[in-house]
Each structure stands twice: as C-alpha cells, then as structure tokens.
Design an enzyme around this catalytic site. Structure first.
Site, PDB file in Angstrom:
ATOM      1  N   PRO A  10       3.012   9.965  -2.649  1.00  0.00           N
ATOM      2  CG  PRO A  10       4.763  11.393  -2.074  1.00  0.00           C
ATOM      3  CD  PRO A  10       3.287  11.212  -1.922  1.00  0.00           C
ATOM      4  CG  ASN A  11       8.045   7.407  -3.942  1.00  0.00           C
ATOM      5  OD1 ASN A  11       8.283   7.381  -5.143  1.00  0.00           O
ATOM      6  ND2 ASN A  11       8.524   8.340  -3.143  1.00  0.00           N
ATOM      7  NE  ARG A  18       9.383   3.717  -1.175  1.00  0.00           N
ATOM      8  CZ  ARG A  18       8.715   4.467  -0.332  1.00  0.00           C
ATOM      9  NH1 ARG A  18       7.418   4.360  -0.236  1.00  0.00           N
ATOM     10  NH2 ARG A  18       9.342   5.338   0.408  1.00  0.00           N
ATOM     11  CE1 TYR A  23       6.591   2.413   3.627  1.00  0.00           C
ATOM     12  CE2 TYR A  23       8.601   2.009   2.402  1.00  0.00           C
ATOM     13  CZ  TYR A  23       7.830   2.826   3.195  1.00  0.00           C
ATOM     14  OH  TYR A  23       8.288   4.060   3.548  1.00  0.00           O
ATOM     15  CG  ASN A  72       0.363   6.477   3.569  1.00  0.00           C
ATOM     16  OD1 ASN A  72       1.189   7.373   3.698  1.00  0.00           O
ATOM     17  ND2 ASN A  72       0.681   5.200   3.671  1.00  0.00           N
ATOM     18  CB  ALA A  75       7.759  11.768   1.373  1.00  0.00           C
ATOM     19  CG  HIS A  78       7.239  13.355   7.085  1.00  0.00           C
ATOM     20  ND1 HIS A  78       6.614  12.900   8.236  1.00  0.00           N
ATOM     21  CD2 HIS A  78       7.351  12.273   6.272  1.00  0.00           C
ATOM     22  CE1 HIS A  78       6.386  11.601   8.117  1.00  0.00           C
ATOM     23  NE2 HIS A  78       6.827  11.201   6.944  1.00  0.00           N
ATOM     24  CG  ASP A  85      -2.783  25.158   5.286  1.00  0.00           C
ATOM     25  OD1 ASP A  85      -2.691  24.953   6.516  1.00  0.00           O
ATOM     26  OD2 ASP A  85      -2.140  26.050   4.685  1.00  0.00           O
ATOM     27  CD  GLU A  96      -0.680  11.747   9.764  1.00  0.00           C
ATOM     28  OE1 GLU A  96       0.548  11.614   9.641  1.00  0.00           O
ATOM     29  OE2 GLU A  96      -1.196  12.610  10.502  1.00  0.00           O
ATOM     30  CG  HIS A  98       2.162   7.389   8.243  1.00  0.00           C
ATOM     31  ND1 HIS A  98       2.558   8.013   7.088  1.00  0.00           N
ATOM     32  CD2 HIS A  98       1.613   8.342   9.037  1.00  0.00           C
ATOM     33  CE1 HIS A  98       2.276   9.296   7.184  1.00  0.00           C
ATOM     34  NE2 HIS A  98       1.699   9.521   8.353  1.00  0.00           N
ATOM     35  CB  ILE A  99       2.776   1.112   5.556  1.00  0.00           C
ATOM     36  CG1 ILE A  99       1.621   1.311   4.561  1.00  0.00           C
ATOM     37  CG2 ILE A  99       3.241  -0.338   5.591  1.00  0.00           C
ATOM     38  CD1 ILE A  99       2.018   1.164   3.103  1.00  0.00           C
ATOM     39  CB  SER A 100       6.869   2.201   8.380  1.00  0.00           C
ATOM     40  OG  SER A 100       6.966   3.591   8.125  1.00  0.00           O
ATOM     41  NE  ARG A 105      10.935   4.447   7.626  1.00  0.00           N
ATOM     42  CZ  ARG A 105      10.396   4.636   6.432  1.00  0.00           C
ATOM     43  NH1 ARG A 105       9.083   4.730   6.293  1.00  0.00           N
ATOM     44  NH2 ARG A 105      11.170   4.752   5.369  1.00  0.00           N
ATOM     45  NE  ARG A 109      11.229   8.180   6.450  1.00  0.00           N
ATOM     46  CZ  ARG A 109      10.889   8.327   5.166  1.00  0.00           C
ATOM     47  NH1 ARG A 109       9.682   8.707   4.845  1.00  0.00           N
ATOM     48  NH2 ARG A 109      11.772   8.076   4.221  1.00  0.00           N
TER      49      ARG A 109
END
Length: 138
Positions: A10-11, A18, A23, A72, A75, A78, A85, A96, A98-100, A105, A109
């Site tokens: 998402p997002n 954003r 990001y 990725n 959200a 978390h 699963d 896995e 993540h950009i940040s 944070r 997270r």
C-alpha cells in the site's frame, strides 16, 4: 534467465509524491525503468496493490515458479499475519525490502510478520534496497 517478481504494498504507488523527505522524488516506475536496463539478463516483473488479499494472491501465484520475490509489503509488514503466512507457505525465496530504516521510525514499524520467513531483510538504503535484493538472487 532468472525470473524475479517485485511486489509492492500500500501507498507505494505514490512514490515520488508522498513524503519525499523519506521516500525520495522518483516514482517507482521511473526507478524500475533504470533497474530493468541495469539487469538485462534478469526477467523483472512488478506488481503493486493497496489491497492485502491481492498481495497474498500474487505471492501464491508466483511463489512456486519464480527464482525470487522482492517484497515491500509497506504498512502490511507490521500488521498482516496473512502475508507472513503466505511467505511461509511458498517455496520461492523472498527478500523483505523497505526504503526507509523502519527501526528509526515509529515503534510499531519495528515489528515484521514477514522477516521470520524471509531469506533476508534489506532496509534503509532508499530505492537501492530493491537493487540489493535483486543482487541477492543473481
């Protein structure tokens, strides 16, 4: 030729618009164009959804036939036991991403339902996190 699927949650369709301080200003498609050119011997595909069930469906769809998945889940990382699963249920290795740096944070997270079942976790290197994950498969 290696087949690698990049799955974004998402997002992430809003990259470039954003929270550019976190990001960056590139859209994901602009970034993906450069990555596809950089790895001509890799078949790279991309899927993005804001819907948890669609992400699970895609993991199940490609999770037995691809050489790697770069995930990725944003959200959902978390919050989604279901995505965790799904990663556990498939045979294709998942990295896995993540950009940040999620550990710098908000505390919520710091939890990941994906990490325990992933081949590895890469975070905090901006969009280059995706490239590092791709490198892990080739």
């Amino acid at each position: 030729m290696k087949k690698i699927m990049i799955i974004n949650g998402p997002n992430l369709n809003l990259l470039g618009k954003r929270e550019t301080n976190i990001y960056g200003s590139l859209t994901f498609m602009e970034f993906l164009d450069t990555v596809v050119k950089k790895y001509p011997d890799v078949e790279l595909e991309h899927f993005q959804s804001n819907i948890e069930g669609e992400l699970i469906d895609k993991l199940q769809d490609v999770g037995f036939s691809y050489d790697g998945i770069v995930l990725n889940a944003a959200a959902y990382t978390h919050t989604s036991v279901g995505i965790g699963d799904a990663v556990k249920a498939i045979t294709t290795p998942v990295v896995e991403v993540h950009i940040s740096n999620t550990f710098s944070r908000e505390e919520f997270r710091h939890q990941s339902y994906i990490s325990p079942n992933a081949k590895g976790v890469i975070l905090g290197f901006g969009l280059q996190s995706y490239e590092l994950a791709i490198e892990s498969f080739i």
